[in-house]
Design an enzyme around this catalytic site. Structure first.
Site, PDB file in Angstrom:
ATOM      1  N   SER A 197      13.694  81.887  21.933  1.00  0.00           N
ATOM      2  CA  SER A 197      12.499  82.710  21.782  1.00  0.00           C
ATOM      3  C   SER A 197      11.835  82.876  23.141  1.00  0.00           C
ATOM      4  CB  SER A 197      11.534  82.048  20.807  1.00  0.00           C
ATOM      5  OG  SER A 197      11.068  80.847  21.394  1.00  0.00           O
ATOM      6  N   LYS A 198      10.748  83.600  23.137  1.00  0.00           N
ATOM      7  CA  LYS A 198      10.051  83.949  24.385  1.00  0.00           C
ATOM      8  C   LYS A 198       9.775  82.755  25.300  1.00  0.00           C
ATOM      9  CE  LYS A 198       8.005  88.430  24.022  1.00  0.00           C
ATOM     10  NZ  LYS A 198       9.345  88.933  24.297  1.00  0.00           N
ATOM     11  N   ARG A 199       9.517  81.599  24.681  1.00  0.00           N
ATOM     12  CA  ARG A 199       9.197  80.451  25.543  1.00  0.00           C
ATOM     13  C   ARG A 199      10.402  79.982  26.360  1.00  0.00           C
ATOM     14  NH1 ARG A 199      10.563  75.661  22.230  1.00  0.00           N
ATOM     15  NH2 ARG A 199      11.202  76.628  20.303  1.00  0.00           N
TER      16      ARG A 199
END
Ligand code: GLU
Length: 472
Positions: free
Chosen positions: A240-242
């Site tokens: 995911s984005k993280r």
């Protein structure tokens, strides 16, 4: 073998790299078998639908160079057909109208929760006479799921997966407002499109059991299932984005080549011996379902970068320049002139062997597109101190007496000055020269760069650097 695969993204606004991997595997499998790769947009959720979201997905496919057969199919536009099938299933005794009120359903749900069941609908309308239907309730259509026994999905990656049919409920296939549910639409579309292999993320395994009920009820052949592991981040969590950029578009903007991305995504879940660099032609030749790994792989930026370096290095320099061209504009507000292009092409081999991304290629070559006086970054600025300028003055002098302005002669001149002024330390001359001609401290060989810029432009840049007032 007749092979038809499909890529059925939901238009969420961008193309996730997980989707890109799924699309790639479907594409490769179809290409390998000389089959068809179809694209279907799962656009039945009209509240979330937008034209731009569809465009983003198609652009992602285009960038990845994954071409598809025929027109893009819209799931929403097949709704009438999905409704027909739901009614046909009722007519064939495989599905039924359910007239439960909201209150009844709520009661059933609460009961199931208190008893710890994961399905709640008690099938009360499964065998009830529809003439008993209450007034004023628009029914839904529910499929008749098997009541006992077990269901096995033969999956090419996960092996045989069996579940107890008690965990399956009579799920809704047509809502009371007449809209088909996702589960029904997928099956009808897959059948109508002649899909032979469903290659998708393993987050859809649970759907496979439900979809099989519909295929069986219609006596349609069940496609082969190929559920691939999802991409994970460095900490093992779902990517995911993280963890980093999640959309294909972002990788394009960061200067990755589609062939590097394809090679990377291929290797992320599929292997062929110890091969790491696999060209698309080889990937098509070798791709098979047996090579798909069972466990989730972690996204490794370093590996992607290494592959990108490789594909940048082997790219035809003119083709590469076309790919870098937009970056000069976007990052430096520069349109390349003919002369800038010639200079960059003359130095392309070295620039290509240095660059990990197109951004790096752009940033390390943009000085060729500038003309004197150029600007200096902070580090370059620091090199243009009194000592640096002393070297540059000596260089300017030495250059005027060179008969041929070649890299070799330039390097020799630098060496002589280093011997005279800096106890032989070549960097003391080469670094200020680099600062003067590139405005930076990172570039290809400064001797080659000077030769490519030519005597006049190099001298003009050195002169400007000497006159430049160092801002301290
Ligand atoms: N629309 C689904 C998704 O984007 C794919 C469903 C499928 O492959 O059956 O995850």
């Amino acid at each position: 073998m007749n092979v038809v695969t499909r890529f059925p993204p939901s238009p969420t606004g961008f193309m996730h790299i997980g989707n890109a991997k799924t699309a790639l595997y479907n594409w490769l499998f179809a290409k390998h078998h000389g089959g068809k790769f179809l694209v279907r947009i799962e656009d039945t959720d009209r509240k979330r639908y937008s034209e731009e979201a569809v465009t983003a997905i198609l652009k992602g496919l285009e960038w990845l160079e994954l071409d598809y057969d025929g027109e893009v199919i819209s799931q929403f536009s097949n709704q009438e057909r999905h409704r027909e099938i739901a009614k046909q299933l009722v007519a064939n005794g495989k599905a039924y109208y359910c007239y439960c009120s909201k209150e009844e359903l709520k009661e059933m749900r609460e009961k199931a929760i208190s008893e710890g069941h994961n399905t709640f609908y008690d099938r009360r309308w499964r065998d009830r006479d529809p003439s008993k239907a209450p007034e004023g309730i628009k029914p839904v259509i529910r499929i008749k799921a098997p009541l006992d026994g077990s269901t096995t999905i033969k999956d090419h990656v996960q092996g045989n997966i069996t579940i107890n049919n008690k965990t399956l409920d009579d799920f809704i296939i047509l809502r009371s407002d007449g809209t088909p549910t996702y589960m029904l639409s997928v099956v009808v579309d897959d059948f109508d499109m002649g899909v032979t292999h469903i290659i998708r993320g393993d987050d859809h395994i649970n759907n496979a059991f439900r979809q099989k009920i519909i295929f069986d009820a219609m006596q349609w052949p069940v496609p082969e299932f190929v559920h691939c592991s999802l991409i994970h981040g460095s900490d093992g969590g779902k990517f995911s984005k993280r963890h980093g950029a999640t959309s294909v578009e972002e990788y394009k903007e960061m200067g990755y080549l589609p062939e590097a991305m394809r090679n990377y995504l291929l290797r992320l879940g599929w292997s062929h011996g110890n091969d790491e660099i696999i060209s698309t032609d080889k990937a098509i030749e070798w791709f098979n379902l047996e090579g798909i790994g069972k466990s989730a792989s972690r996204f490794d930026f370093k590996k992607l970068e290494n592959l990108n370096s490789h594909y940048i290095k082997i790219k035809d320099s003119k083709e590469l320049l076309e790919l870098v061209r937009p970056f000069y504009n976007k990052r430096h507000n520069i349109e390349l002139s003919k002369i800038a292009e010639e200079r960059i092409l003359a130095n392309s081999e070295e620039l290509q062997s240095r660059a990990k991304t197109l951004l790096q290629f752009c940033d390390e070559s943009v000085f060729y597109a500038k003309s004197s006086p150029i600007t200096y970054d902070e580090k370059a600025n620091k090199l243009l101190d009194e000592k640096g300028k002393e070297s540059l003055k000596a260089l300017l002098n030495a250059f005027t007496s060179l008969t041929d302005f070649t890299a070799e002669n330039i390097q020799n001149a630098c060496k002589d000055i280093a011997n005279n002024l800096h106890e032989g330390k070549l960097g003391k001359v080469a670094m200020p020269l680099r600062a003067a001609i590139t405005g930076t401290t990172v570039s290809p060989s400064v001797f080659h760069a000077s030769e490519i810029l030519g005597f006049e432009e190099t001298s003009a840049r050195i002169q400007a650097a000497i006159e430049h007032n160092k801002i301290v």
